[in-house]
Design a protein around this motif. Sequence first.
Motif, PDB file in Angstrom:
ATOM      1  N   VAL B 178      -8.071 119.007 103.137  1.00  0.00           N
ATOM      2  CA  VAL B 178      -8.941 117.914 103.585  1.00  0.00           C
ATOM      3  C   VAL B 178     -10.358 118.112 103.039  1.00  0.00           C
ATOM      4  O   VAL B 178     -10.990 117.173 102.533  1.00  0.00           O
ATOM      5  N   LEU B 179     -10.847 119.355 103.093  1.00  0.00           N
ATOM      6  CA  LEU B 179     -12.217 119.610 102.615  1.00  0.00           C
ATOM      7  C   LEU B 179     -12.352 119.264 101.131  1.00  0.00           C
ATOM      8  O   LEU B 179     -13.301 118.584 100.724  1.00  0.00           O
ATOM      9  N   PHE B 180     -11.396 119.704 100.310  1.00  0.00           N
ATOM     10  CA  PHE B 180     -11.486 119.447  98.859  1.00  0.00           C
ATOM     11  C   PHE B 180     -11.408 117.956  98.548  1.00  0.00           C
ATOM     12  O   PHE B 180     -12.208 117.425  97.776  1.00  0.00           O
ATOM     13  N   LEU B 181     -10.436 117.294  99.164  1.00  0.00           N
ATOM     14  CA  LEU B 181     -10.300 115.853  98.926  1.00  0.00           C
ATOM     15  C   LEU B 181     -11.584 115.119  99.294  1.00  0.00           C
ATOM     16  O   LEU B 181     -12.051 114.240  98.557  1.00  0.00           O
ATOM     17  N   CYS B 182     -12.154 115.493 100.429  1.00  0.00           N
ATOM     18  CA  CYS B 182     -13.350 114.788 100.891  1.00  0.00           C
ATOM     19  C   CYS B 182     -14.562 115.105 100.023  1.00  0.00           C
ATOM     20  O   CYS B 182     -15.428 114.264  99.812  1.00  0.00           O
ATOM     21  N   MET B 183     -14.636 116.336  99.501  1.00  0.00           N
ATOM     22  CA  MET B 183     -15.739 116.651  98.587  1.00  0.00           C
ATOM     23  C   MET B 183     -15.572 115.836  97.310  1.00  0.00           C
ATOM     24  O   MET B 183     -16.550 115.375  96.710  1.00  0.00           O
ATOM     25  N   GLY B 184     -14.318 115.660  96.905  1.00  0.00           N
ATOM     26  CA  GLY B 184     -14.044 114.802  95.751  1.00  0.00           C
ATOM     27  C   GLY B 184     -14.539 113.384  96.022  1.00  0.00           C
ATOM     28  O   GLY B 184     -15.111 112.736  95.139  1.00  0.00           O
ATOM     29  N   SER B 185     -14.368 112.945  97.237  1.00  0.00           N
ATOM     30  CA  SER B 185     -14.805 111.583  97.537  1.00  0.00           C
ATOM     31  C   SER B 185     -16.333 111.478  97.503  1.00  0.00           C
ATOM     32  O   SER B 185     -16.887 110.454  97.129  1.00  0.00           O
ATOM     33  N   LEU B 186     -17.026 112.568  97.853  1.00  0.00           N
ATOM     34  CA  LEU B 186     -18.493 112.572  97.715  1.00  0.00           C
ATOM     35  C   LEU B 186     -18.895 112.366  96.256  1.00  0.00           C
ATOM     36  O   LEU B 186     -19.865 111.681  95.941  1.00  0.00           O
ATOM     37  N   PHE B 208      -8.901 105.941  99.429  1.00  0.00           N
ATOM     38  CA  PHE B 208      -8.049 106.180 100.602  1.00  0.00           C
ATOM     39  C   PHE B 208      -8.320 107.523 101.280  1.00  0.00           C
ATOM     40  O   PHE B 208      -7.737 107.832 102.301  1.00  0.00           O
ATOM     41  N   VAL B 209      -9.190 108.334 100.652  1.00  0.00           N
ATOM     42  CA  VAL B 209      -9.520 109.635 101.256  1.00  0.00           C
ATOM     43  C   VAL B 209     -10.397 109.385 102.493  1.00  0.00           C
ATOM     44  O   VAL B 209     -11.250 108.491 102.480  1.00  0.00           O
ATOM     45  N   PRO B 210     -10.163 110.145 103.606  1.00  0.00           N
ATOM     46  CA  PRO B 210     -10.825 109.799 104.868  1.00  0.00           C
ATOM     47  C   PRO B 210     -12.354 109.703 104.794  1.00  0.00           C
ATOM     48  O   PRO B 210     -12.935 108.877 105.490  1.00  0.00           O
ATOM     49  N   LEU B 211     -12.987 110.532 103.956  1.00  0.00           N
ATOM     50  CA  LEU B 211     -14.455 110.481 103.967  1.00  0.00           C
ATOM     51  C   LEU B 211     -14.991 109.250 103.237  1.00  0.00           C
ATOM     52  O   LEU B 211     -16.111 108.802 103.503  1.00  0.00           O
ATOM     53  N   THR B 212     -14.213 108.682 102.325  1.00  0.00           N
ATOM     54  CA  THR B 212     -14.719 107.583 101.499  1.00  0.00           C
ATOM     55  C   THR B 212     -15.218 106.377 102.304  1.00  0.00           C
ATOM     56  O   THR B 212     -16.319 105.892 102.042  1.00  0.00           O
ATOM     57  N   PRO B 213     -14.455 105.891 103.282  1.00  0.00           N
ATOM     58  CA  PRO B 213     -14.993 104.740 104.034  1.00  0.00           C
ATOM     59  C   PRO B 213     -16.305 105.057 104.734  1.00  0.00           C
ATOM     60  O   PRO B 213     -17.173 104.180 104.843  1.00  0.00           O
ATOM     61  N   VAL B 214     -16.465 106.301 105.184  1.00  0.00           N
ATOM     62  CA  VAL B 214     -17.729 106.678 105.825  1.00  0.00           C
ATOM     63  C   VAL B 214     -18.871 106.563 104.819  1.00  0.00           C
ATOM     64  O   VAL B 214     -19.924 105.968 105.104  1.00  0.00           O
ATOM     65  N   LEU B 215     -18.651 107.117 103.616  1.00  0.00           N
ATOM     66  CA  LEU B 215     -19.700 107.087 102.593  1.00  0.00           C
ATOM     67  C   LEU B 215     -19.983 105.665 102.140  1.00  0.00           C
ATOM     68  O   LEU B 215     -21.136 105.273 101.967  1.00  0.00           O
ATOM     69  N   ASP B 216     -18.921 104.867 101.979  1.00  0.00           N
ATOM     70  CA  ASP B 216     -19.097 103.468 101.566  1.00  0.00           C
ATOM     71  C   ASP B 216     -19.928 102.697 102.587  1.00  0.00           C
ATOM     72  O   ASP B 216     -20.850 101.955 102.235  1.00  0.00           O
ATOM     73  N   LEU B 217     -19.574 102.888 103.859  1.00  0.00           N
ATOM     74  CA  LEU B 217     -20.285 102.160 104.912  1.00  0.00           C
ATOM     75  C   LEU B 217     -21.738 102.631 105.019  1.00  0.00           C
ATOM     76  O   LEU B 217     -22.644 101.830 105.268  1.00  0.00           O
ATOM     77  N   LEU B 218     -21.954 103.923 104.817  1.00  0.00           N
ATOM     78  CA  LEU B 218     -23.326 104.442 104.875  1.00  0.00           C
ATOM     79  C   LEU B 218     -24.173 103.860 103.745  1.00  0.00           C
ATOM     80  O   LEU B 218     -25.300 103.405 103.967  1.00  0.00           O
ATOM     81  N   GLN B 219     -23.632 103.879 102.516  1.00  0.00           N
ATOM     82  CA  GLN B 219     -24.381 103.317 101.385  1.00  0.00           C
ATOM     83  C   GLN B 219     -24.689 101.857 101.626  1.00  0.00           C
ATOM     84  O   GLN B 219     -25.804 101.387 101.409  1.00  0.00           O
TER      85      GLN B 219
END
Lengths: 308, 269
Positions: B178-186, B208-219
């Motif tokens: 999960v950590l690697f995938l989410c860092m990839g999404s960063l 589709f990686v869990p962190l991506t929607p968070v980052l998208d919504l933040l931006q």
Amino acid sequence: MAEVVEVSDVRRSYGDYEAVRGVTFSVARGELFALLGTNGAGKTSTLEVVEGLARPSGGRIRVLGHDPYAGRASVRPRIGVMLQQGGFPADLTVTETAAMWAGTLTAPRPVAEALELVDLTHRAGVTVKQLSGGEKRRLDLALAVLGRPEVLFLDEPTTGLDPESRRNTWALVRTLLDDGVTVLLTTHYLDEAEELADRLAIMHRGRLVRTGTVAEVVASQPATVSFALPPSVPRERLPELAGALVVDDGNRVEVHTDTMQATLTGLLLWARDHDVELRELSARPASLEQAFLAVASSPEERDVEVAA
Amino acid sequence: MRALTTTGAPRRVRAIATAELRLLVRNRTAMFTALALPLITVAGLSAIGFGENGDLPLGALVVTMLAGFTLLYVVYYNLVSAYVARREDLVLKRLRVGELTDAEILAGTALPSVVVAVTQVVLTAVVAALALGLDMPANALLVVVAVVGGVVMFVLLAAASTAFTRNVEMAQVSTLPVLFLCMGSLIFSGVVVPADSVPDAVQDVFQFVPLTPVLDLLQLGLTGRTADGDTVGFGASFSAAAFPLIIMGLWIVNGIAALRRWFRWEPRT
Ligand SMILES: Nc1ncnc2c1ncn2[C@@H]1O[C@H](COP(=O)(O)OP(=O)(O)O)[C@@H](O)[C@H]1O
Ligand SMILES: [Mg+2]
């Protein structure tokens, strides 16, 4: 409704191993019922389903009229549970642990009062990891009584306690019983069951093999009459006595009998009529230990062990 | 009766959370992870010029990166360790014989980490506004939804991840996927490199990686910038938020299902 805990034909399996195989008993209000058994008999497995921690794989359980698993919300505020093993975070102090638990209860006693009850006041500021095994056990008991429960479940409450702490725990349990609390406890100590239990069941390999008061359970076992004959009187001269004759080496004679009075009467009349002096004469009713050992070494066990 | 149970739940959660906060403060490793690791990571990455060529102004970049790392370390990693530690010490089992519901046990255990995480994000936003030129957010509601939704999602993922984590030591390994995938999404979601320099195929996967929607919504909420690199106004930001919100919702629903199915309350025997 007098029965506070009703357990009928309850089963519990782990995978394809059945640890509890059709257990039935009930506990009346204000009564202490003890599940007595060797390690692995299935006591903890039974207690856990009665507490509502898991769903039994078969049978029916009612605690205070509710299904303890499905009706967890109605049952839990009225019961106190002491699991076989504590489950305390190692880095909290005794007071912090009790305060945490109190914060989750509807109507808790003051924390200090609960610690006082189990004699832990002097250890209040110590972290759990520094407690001895016996002290942890007493902390566990403090948490179990913290919510002023109507029904108390105690899984081996005095294992690891020193003799004095055991007596204190027994005294506390008796005080609670006097206040009308209903108690279901497990133990592998015979003296604990004898000391506390109104009724008990001996559990063995997932089944209740004997159930009743101590006297009733013990009554399933024969009493023992024993004596020694003088050298001049050969054993063959003994009359027919009710019960099974078990002859020791030398001149000692032991009779196992379900009718101690008849056996003694026959023996004593014969001794008087023939002017025989019976030495070291004793007559002992059966003990709980005897009943327990008879169950624990039952043929069924040997069969299973050979098969395994 | 109903009123009684609703006043009871917050009190019970608070009791667990208080104990959990004490345990957090007494655990040096967890304290370092919670308080220092996200800040050090973001400061380090900024110092080596990470994200200089990205689409985001510095203030928004720092807040977004910090929110990401905070969710990963403070919420996700910390909670996998905490849940597993409590399970292996039989604490969860004990809590389950009391009056607490299962959800209250999980929430109470998570609360201190969640509070630390949210506080960090808020403080970073304040510092960014004062020192790094963070403008008024384009859509503050989306920023709040991003943080709250992200917290819920990573609490659930942490609880679900305990199913394949046997002990606390193993959490260091079991959290890596999960950590690697989410860092990839960063890296690939337009935060540190411009969105149009990321191959479409990669972007398609990482959305589709869990962190991506968070980052998208933040931006989107902070600057009005969409995942594709366009800038939209307040009204249009809602429709641009639809897709990340759906992905977030799916992760939350799946997280709850995974939890129900696989979460263990006591050690394997
Ligand atoms: N979680 C478990 N998984 C598999 N087997 C178990 C589990 N818990 C207990 N058992 C087995 O069930 C039997 C009864 O155990 P238990 O109820 O703990 O007995 P007691 O409390 O009387 O010592 C034992 O043979 C034990 O090994
Ligand atoms: Mg046991």
